[in-house]
Design a protein around this motif. Structure first.
Motif, PDB file in Angstrom:
ATOM      1  N   HIS A   1       0.833  -1.199   0.000  1.00 34.95           N
ATOM      2  CA  HIS A   1       0.000   0.000   0.000  1.00 34.95           C
ATOM      3  C   HIS A   1       0.872   1.255   0.000  1.00 34.95           C
ATOM      4  N   ASP A   2       0.311   2.347  -0.501  1.00 36.68           N
ATOM      5  CA  ASP A   2       0.984   3.634  -0.423  1.00 36.68           C
ATOM      6  C   ASP A   2       1.218   3.981   1.044  1.00 36.68           C
ATOM      7  N   ASP A   3       2.190   4.831   1.287  1.00 37.89           N
ATOM      8  CA  ASP A   3       2.547   5.312   2.625  1.00 37.89           C
ATOM      9  C   ASP A   3       3.178   4.229   3.507  1.00 37.89           C
ATOM     10  N   TRP A   4       3.704   3.198   2.870  1.00 37.95           N
ATOM     11  CA  TRP A   4       4.438   2.147   3.570  1.00 37.95           C
ATOM     12  C   TRP A   4       5.777   1.942   2.880  1.00 37.95           C
ATOM     13  N   VAL A   5       6.739   1.444   3.619  1.00 37.94           N
ATOM     14  CA  VAL A   5       8.063   1.147   3.102  1.00 37.94           C
ATOM     15  C   VAL A   5       8.513  -0.177   3.715  1.00 37.94           C
ATOM     16  N   LEU A   6       9.305  -0.935   2.969  1.00 40.68           N
ATOM     17  CA  LEU A   6       9.924  -2.145   3.500  1.00 40.68           C
ATOM     18  C   LEU A   6      11.370  -1.795   3.810  1.00 40.68           C
ATOM     19  N   LYS A   7      11.768  -1.951   5.066  1.00 41.24           N
ATOM     20  CA  LYS A   7      13.139  -1.684   5.487  1.00 41.24           C
ATOM     21  C   LYS A   7      13.835  -3.023   5.673  1.00 41.24           C
ATOM     22  N   CYS A   8      14.989  -3.183   5.025  1.00 41.84           N
ATOM     23  CA  CYS A   8      15.707  -4.463   5.045  1.00 41.84           C
ATOM     24  C   CYS A   8      16.983  -4.365   5.868  1.00 41.84           C
ATOM     25  N   TYR A   9      17.226  -5.381   6.663  1.00 41.56           N
ATOM     26  CA  TYR A   9      18.370  -5.481   7.562  1.00 41.56           C
ATOM     27  C   TYR A   9      18.957  -6.888   7.464  1.00 41.56           C
ATOM     28  N   PRO A  10      20.229  -7.069   7.858  1.00 46.97           N
ATOM     29  CA  PRO A  10      20.746  -8.434   7.941  1.00 46.97           C
ATOM     30  C   PRO A  10      19.987  -9.202   9.026  1.00 46.97           C
ATOM     31  N   ARG A  11      19.886 -10.503   8.898  1.00 46.56           N
ATOM     32  CA  ARG A  11      19.351 -11.306  10.002  1.00 46.56           C
ATOM     33  C   ARG A  11      20.220 -11.038  11.219  1.00 46.56           C
ATOM     34  N   SER A  12      19.614 -10.817  12.356  1.00 45.25           N
ATOM     35  CA  SER A  12      20.364 -10.383  13.537  1.00 45.25           C
ATOM     36  C   SER A  12      21.426 -11.382  13.977  1.00 45.25           C
TER      37      SER A  12
ATOM     38  N   LEU B   1      23.216 -13.345  12.072  1.00 46.32           N
ATOM     39  CA  LEU B   1      24.357 -13.234  11.157  1.00 46.32           C
ATOM     40  C   LEU B   1      25.134 -11.946  11.418  1.00 46.32           C
ATOM     41  N   GLY B   2      24.425 -10.891  11.758  1.00 46.39           N
ATOM     42  CA  GLY B   2      25.102  -9.649  12.117  1.00 46.39           C
ATOM     43  C   GLY B   2      25.918  -9.820  13.386  1.00 46.39           C
ATOM     44  N   PHE B   3      25.377 -10.543  14.347  1.00 47.42           N
ATOM     45  CA  PHE B   3      26.054 -10.757  15.626  1.00 47.42           C
ATOM     46  C   PHE B   3      27.277 -11.655  15.467  1.00 47.42           C
ATOM     47  N   LYS B   4      27.135 -12.750  14.732  1.00 50.20           N
ATOM     48  CA  LYS B   4      28.219 -13.730  14.605  1.00 50.20           C
ATOM     49  C   LYS B   4      29.295 -13.331  13.588  1.00 50.20           C
ATOM     50  N   TYR B   5      28.885 -12.680  12.498  1.00 53.63           N
ATOM     51  CA  TYR B   5      29.812 -12.410  11.393  1.00 53.63           C
ATOM     52  C   TYR B   5      29.943 -10.918  11.061  1.00 53.63           C
ATOM     53  N   ARG B   6      29.227 -10.087  11.792  1.00 52.63           N
ATOM     54  CA  ARG B   6      29.146  -8.664  11.451  1.00 52.63           C
ATOM     55  C   ARG B   6      28.685  -8.506  10.003  1.00 52.63           C
ATOM     56  N   LEU B   7      27.761  -9.383   9.595  1.00 52.20           N
ATOM     57  CA  LEU B   7      27.199  -9.283   8.256  1.00 52.20           C
ATOM     58  C   LEU B   7      26.535  -7.919   8.121  1.00 52.20           C
ATOM     59  N   GLN B   8      26.845  -7.216   7.053  1.00 53.15           N
ATOM     60  CA  GLN B   8      26.333  -5.868   6.827  1.00 53.15           C
ATOM     61  C   GLN B   8      25.637  -5.793   5.474  1.00 53.15           C
ATOM     62  N   LEU B   9      24.565  -5.016   5.415  1.00 51.65           N
ATOM     63  CA  LEU B   9      24.058  -4.581   4.118  1.00 51.65           C
ATOM     64  C   LEU B   9      24.887  -3.359   3.765  1.00 51.65           C
ATOM     65  N   ASN B  10      25.397  -3.297   2.556  1.00 58.21           N
ATOM     66  CA  ASN B  10      26.312  -2.219   2.207  1.00 58.21           C
ATOM     67  C   ASN B  10      25.674  -0.839   2.251  1.00 58.21           C
ATOM     68  N   ASN B  11      24.354  -0.754   2.121  1.00 61.65           N
ATOM     69  CA  ASN B  11      23.693   0.536   2.269  1.00 61.65           C
ATOM     70  C   ASN B  11      23.105   0.698   3.669  1.00 61.65           C
ATOM     71  N   THR B  12      23.554  -0.071   4.615  1.00 63.40           N
ATOM     72  CA  THR B  12      23.172  -0.070   6.030  1.00 63.40           C
ATOM     73  C   THR B  12      21.750  -0.570   6.229  1.00 63.40           C
ATOM     74  N   VAL B  13      20.770   0.133   5.662  1.00 64.69           N
ATOM     75  CA  VAL B  13      19.372  -0.298   5.697  1.00 64.69           C
ATOM     76  C   VAL B  13      18.843  -0.190   4.280  1.00 64.69           C
ATOM     77  N   GLY B  14      18.323  -1.280   3.772  1.00 63.78           N
ATOM     78  CA  GLY B  14      17.715  -1.229   2.446  1.00 63.78           C
ATOM     79  C   GLY B  14      16.314  -0.647   2.543  1.00 63.78           C
ATOM     80  N   ILE B  15      16.000   0.297   1.675  1.00 67.87           N
ATOM     81  CA  ILE B  15      14.682   0.928   1.662  1.00 67.87           C
ATOM     82  C   ILE B  15      13.986   0.553   0.356  1.00 67.87           C
ATOM     83  N   ILE B  16      12.865  -0.148   0.475  1.00 74.08           N
ATOM     84  CA  ILE B  16      12.069  -0.534  -0.683  1.00 74.08           C
ATOM     85  C   ILE B  16      10.783   0.280  -0.635  1.00 74.08           C
TER      86      ILE B  16
END
Length: 171
Positions: free
Chosen positions: A79-90, A92-107
């Protein structure tokens, strides 16, 4: 109760194949078709989960400091007025410091209608400073998306329409 505001879809096979060939040219046509057939739409793990898990479509190995661009084969209609924010699975971030290169993906909601069918890509980096190599098997969760409602300013008068993917809204 949470609002029901979105629906995940696969992109077309042709769009997925184009994305895979751009990122992983070594994949053969038959392999790409098999990978496409096995794509799983994002879903929540539990009824209390906020995030929708995205599953990696093929196996990868990321050594410390390495990055890879992942064509997920997924698009989202919302729907309009909504956004999907993408992050690494927590985990994987904790164990490997997995990062999305844009920090947070905005769809954005209008991304679904782009020339690339709204194909969601994720560029991830193993930022481990402990020398850990990340091995992800096809079908494992690697990223999570959370839907967030947003507002706009009272004097907003934007009428431009999106036609493209990453960076397409730059003026």
């Amino acid at each position: 109760m949470a609002k029901r505001i979105a629906q995940f879809h696969k992109v077309s096979y042709e769009q997925f194949k184009e994305g895979v060939r751009a990122c992983f040219p070594e994949h053969e046509e038959g392999d790409i078709q098999d990978i496409y057939n096995d794509i799983v739409l994002p879903r929540r793990a539990t009824s209390g989960s906020a995030g929708y898990d995205f599953y990696i479509p093929f196996s990868i190995i990321l050594r410390p400091g390495e990055a890879v661009k992942i064509p997920t084969g997924i698009r989202v209609e919302m729907h309009d007025d909504w956004v999907l924010k993408c992050y690494p699975r927590s985990g994987l971030g904790f164990k490997y410091r997995l990062q999305l290169n844009n920090t947070v993906g905005i769809i954005d909601s209008d991304y679904f209608y782009s020339d690339n069918e709204g194909h969601i890509f994720a560029r991830i980096t193993n930022d481990s400073n402990e020398g850990r190599t990340l091995e992800l098997e096809a079908g494992k969760g690697f990223m999570q998306g959370i839907f967030v409602e947003y507002g706009i300013t009272l004097d907003d008068d934007v009428t431009a329409v999106r036609n493209g993917g990453f960076g397409s809204t730059t003026i």
